[in-house]
Each structure stands twice: as C-alpha cells, then as structure tokens.
Design an enzyme around this catalytic site. Sequence first.
Site, PDB file in Angstrom:
ATOM      1  N   TYR A   1       0.780  -1.189   0.152  1.00 25.05           N
ATOM      2  CA  TYR A   1       0.116   0.106  -0.103  1.00 25.05           C
ATOM      3  C   TYR A   1       0.993   1.323   0.153  1.00 25.05           C
ATOM      4  O   TYR A   1       1.885   1.294   0.667  1.00 25.05           O
ATOM      5  CB  TYR A   1      -1.028  -0.062   1.274  1.00 25.05           C
ATOM      6  CG  TYR A   1      -1.959  -1.010   1.303  1.00 25.05           C
ATOM      7  CD1 TYR A   1      -2.240  -1.759   0.287  1.00 25.05           C
ATOM      8  CD2 TYR A   1      -2.736  -1.278   2.412  1.00 25.05           C
ATOM      9  CE1 TYR A   1      -3.269  -2.892   0.271  1.00 25.05           C
ATOM     10  CE2 TYR A   1      -3.448  -2.197   2.638  1.00 25.05           C
ATOM     11  CZ  TYR A   1      -3.980  -2.954   1.474  1.00 25.05           C
ATOM     12  OH  TYR A   1      -4.789  -3.941   1.489  1.00 25.05           O
TER      13      TYR A   1
ATOM     14  N   SER B   1     -13.644  -4.671   1.379  1.00 25.74           N
ATOM     15  CA  SER B   1     -14.471  -3.954   0.239  1.00 25.74           C
ATOM     16  C   SER B   1     -16.183  -4.366   0.882  1.00 25.74           C
ATOM     17  O   SER B   1     -16.824  -4.809  -0.113  1.00 25.74           O
ATOM     18  CB  SER B   1     -14.356  -4.632  -1.000  1.00 25.74           C
ATOM     19  OG  SER B   1     -13.202  -3.953  -1.467  1.00 25.74           O
TER      20      SER B   1
ATOM     21  N   LEU C   1     -18.283  -2.436   1.536  1.00 22.51           N
ATOM     22  CA  LEU C   1     -19.164  -1.556   0.843  1.00 22.51           C
ATOM     23  C   LEU C   1     -19.045  -1.383  -0.657  1.00 22.51           C
ATOM     24  O   LEU C   1     -19.552  -0.805  -1.186  1.00 22.51           O
ATOM     25  CB  LEU C   1     -18.666   0.107   1.334  1.00 22.51           C
ATOM     26  CG  LEU C   1     -18.835   0.109   2.795  1.00 22.51           C
ATOM     27  CD1 LEU C   1     -18.522   1.688   3.073  1.00 22.51           C
ATOM     28  CD2 LEU C   1     -20.525  -0.067   3.164  1.00 22.51           C
ATOM     29  N   GLY C   2     -18.426  -2.558  -1.286  1.00 19.06           N
ATOM     30  CA  GLY C   2     -18.273  -2.830  -2.502  1.00 19.06           C
ATOM     31  C   GLY C   2     -17.630  -1.488  -3.235  1.00 19.06           C
ATOM     32  O   GLY C   2     -18.140  -1.055  -4.408  1.00 19.06           O
TER      33      GLY C   2
ATOM     34  N   GLY D   1     -17.470   1.182  -2.455  1.00 19.34           N
ATOM     35  CA  GLY D   1     -18.315   2.606  -2.357  1.00 19.34           C
ATOM     36  C   GLY D   1     -19.581   2.477  -3.198  1.00 19.34           C
ATOM     37  O   GLY D   1     -20.529   3.196  -3.168  1.00 19.34           O
TER      38      GLY D   1
ATOM     39  N   LEU E   1     -22.247   0.432  -2.731  1.00 14.09           N
ATOM     40  CA  LEU E   1     -23.156   0.483  -1.805  1.00 14.09           C
ATOM     41  C   LEU E   1     -23.613   1.618  -1.271  1.00 14.09           C
ATOM     42  O   LEU E   1     -24.921   1.538  -0.566  1.00 14.09           O
ATOM     43  CB  LEU E   1     -23.005  -0.841  -0.891  1.00 14.09           C
ATOM     44  CG  LEU E   1     -23.266  -2.177  -1.360  1.00 14.09           C
ATOM     45  CD1 LEU E   1     -22.383  -3.166  -0.271  1.00 14.09           C
ATOM     46  CD2 LEU E   1     -24.427  -2.567  -1.679  1.00 14.09           C
TER      47      LEU E   1
ATOM     48  N   GLY F   1     -24.108   4.172  -3.231  1.00 13.40           N
ATOM     49  CA  GLY F   1     -25.211   4.845  -4.175  1.00 13.40           C
ATOM     50  C   GLY F   1     -24.589   5.902  -4.605  1.00 13.40           C
ATOM     51  O   GLY F   1     -25.066   6.498  -5.458  1.00 13.40           O
ATOM     52  N   LYS F   2     -23.172   6.265  -4.170  1.00 16.37           N
ATOM     53  CA  LYS F   2     -22.656   7.448  -5.057  1.00 16.37           C
ATOM     54  C   LYS F   2     -22.232   7.503  -6.489  1.00 16.37           C
ATOM     55  O   LYS F   2     -22.069   8.323  -6.868  1.00 16.37           O
ATOM     56  CB  LYS F   2     -21.422   7.851  -4.097  1.00 16.37           C
ATOM     57  CG  LYS F   2     -20.224   6.771  -4.321  1.00 16.37           C
ATOM     58  CD  LYS F   2     -19.243   7.247  -3.141  1.00 16.37           C
ATOM     59  CE  LYS F   2     -17.905   6.532  -3.281  1.00 16.37           C
ATOM     60  NZ  LYS F   2     -16.726   7.037  -2.517  1.00 16.37           N
TER      61      LYS F   2
END
Length: 348
Positions: A53, A237, A239-240, A242, A244, A246-247
């Site tokens: 990273y 992940s 939130l997939g 991001g 999930l 909806g953004k």
Amino acid sequence: MQMNPLGRTGLTVSELCLGTMTFGTQTSEAEGHAQIDRALAAGINLVDTAEMYPVNPVSKETIGRTEEIIGTWNAANPARRGDYLLATKHSGEGLAAVRDGAPITAETIPGTVEGSLRRLQTDYIDLYQFHWPNRGSYMFRKNWTFDPTGQDRAATLANMEECLEALQAQVDKGNIRHFGLSNESAWGTAQWLRLAEDRGWPRVVSIQNEYSLLCRLYDTDLAELSVNEEVGLLAFSPLGTGLLSGKYQNGAVPDGSRKSLNPGLGGRETDRVHAAVDAYLDIAARHGIDPVHMALAWCRTRPFMASAIFGATHMDQLEHALASVDVVLGEEVLAEIDKAHRAHPMPY
C-alpha cells in the site's frame, strides 16, 4: 462496538477495522494520523495495512508509504501501541513493484517482516498475513474462469511447510504474534491449518477476503470452514468499493473518488451491478436506514465475521461508517436483503 474472537488466540477484535490502503495517495499523512486517533477513540482496535500500500495507484515509487505513515503515528504515540492490533501483509507472487514479483517463500519472509517492522516503527506485528497465494486465487473476479488444473500440489504443500517454519522463527523472535491469510480458498486454508497443527507451527487465525452484499463467495465452503475451525473473516470491501453507498448510481463519478481513479473498480463495474445496488438502496430507503450503515450492520449478522475492514479517504467518511455500530437490522430487513440477493446474485 461489538467485539469478536480472533481465531483461537484469546484476543478479540472490533466489528469494524480501519483500512489504510489510501494513506499516502488519496489520504495525507496528517489525515491518516487523525483517522487512527478517531478510530481508536471510537473503540476500533484493529488497523490493517500491507507492504504494497497505498493503492490508487499501486506503484513502485509509493510501495511502503502507508506503513510509513502508520509508523510515524506509532513513533509519536509510543505509549499507545498496545491499544490496538496491527495487521499487515506480505505480497504474493506476480506483483512486479514488490521484489520484482517474487513469490512468498521462507527466504522472503524474514526480510519482508523486518521491512514492515522498520516502516511501521514497531517491535512486533500482531497479525501477519499472506496477501494472496503464490498459486493464484479465484478472487479479484478470477472466479469466472478459475482453473486449478495447472497447480502443482506437492510444490504448494512444500512451500506452505517452509513458510510456516519461517513464520515460527519470526514468532520465536517476537517479530510477529499471529498468522492470517488473504484471498485464500477453502482448500488452501485447510492445508495451512492441517500442516500447522501437525507440526505445531503458527495456526491461521483469520482470512481476509472480499465480502459484501454484492460479493458473497465466502458464503459456501469458506463459511463452513470458518465456523468449524474458528477462523474468522476479515471482510474487505464491505461497501463494494463505495458502490453500496449509492454514490456511483446513474453514472455519477464524484471528484477524488475511487472510481475517478479506477473507472472499472477492479472489475466491479458491470451491466448488472447498478440494478443490484438499486435493490439494496430501495430496502434501506423504505426502512429509513442509511445504505452504508445497512451494509456494515449486515456484515455483523454473519456467523463467521470477525471484522469488516472499511477505508475512508476523508474524516467525514470515517465518521459516517462509525455510526453503523448503532444500527441493528430487523428480521424484515434481513429477509428483504436475502430476497434481493437471490434476484441479483454475483453482480460482478
């Protein structure tokens, strides 16, 4: 903050884990330090990083920068090192930016551990993980064409034995305390467990694989292994990337977002994914739940979950995720989530 067992170590980890893979590219050192402070204050006791990273992008010039940022926080807060568990990872075969793509071996482990210790400015690593197996993985969307027939079983097992013995030497030195896997399969994890138990070497305590409402490969064989062998999932992940939140619906690409830097979201941007996200957003809206909170609270309901690793580019995103610990999903919501999953399986 709910606490869950970390394998058979006797330690517990917070239901949320602070992921740090943007520290050093999207997230500055000062912001990273502030995030660590805030996460610990909120009850998080697990911080996850990796030698490779930051990401977005991964480059030879930035390799190790995230560990260095955590290291400067450790140096500035020496009395607080015992307040949290620090997890990092040894990169697997094929990443040209690290050791020219060399595989994980008994020879690479000592130097890689020492490098992480130096950058992290700490005397020990609580959880040392292998980032992905040398033989390859069905993770990262490779499940669609995964073919293990080219593997050399004898060579794989011999390498596992050599690596476990090398890890034991690091435990004996006090450099690492526990061993975990990442992007592994049920067969691979079972072999690591078997060899460790046969020889008294470090036993796998966790598996860090992708897992979310949109990615549920873990629900089958690895779920059974997790429960029966007490090897918890550290879900990355959740939130997939991001999705999930909806953004990214209706073609939106917020400035500075992951999608602005990686349009395909690592293969997650497909023709099917936004319909699946819409289904989960609809459930959240009808029940008056923030979709980020729903996604993270759902992870907490899974029987094999140790911790869900989330990353925040900015502090407001961190605060948003932290509020999920106060959300409890009712049976009606869980039933609707199950129905949505059946209607939208494997959207990527």
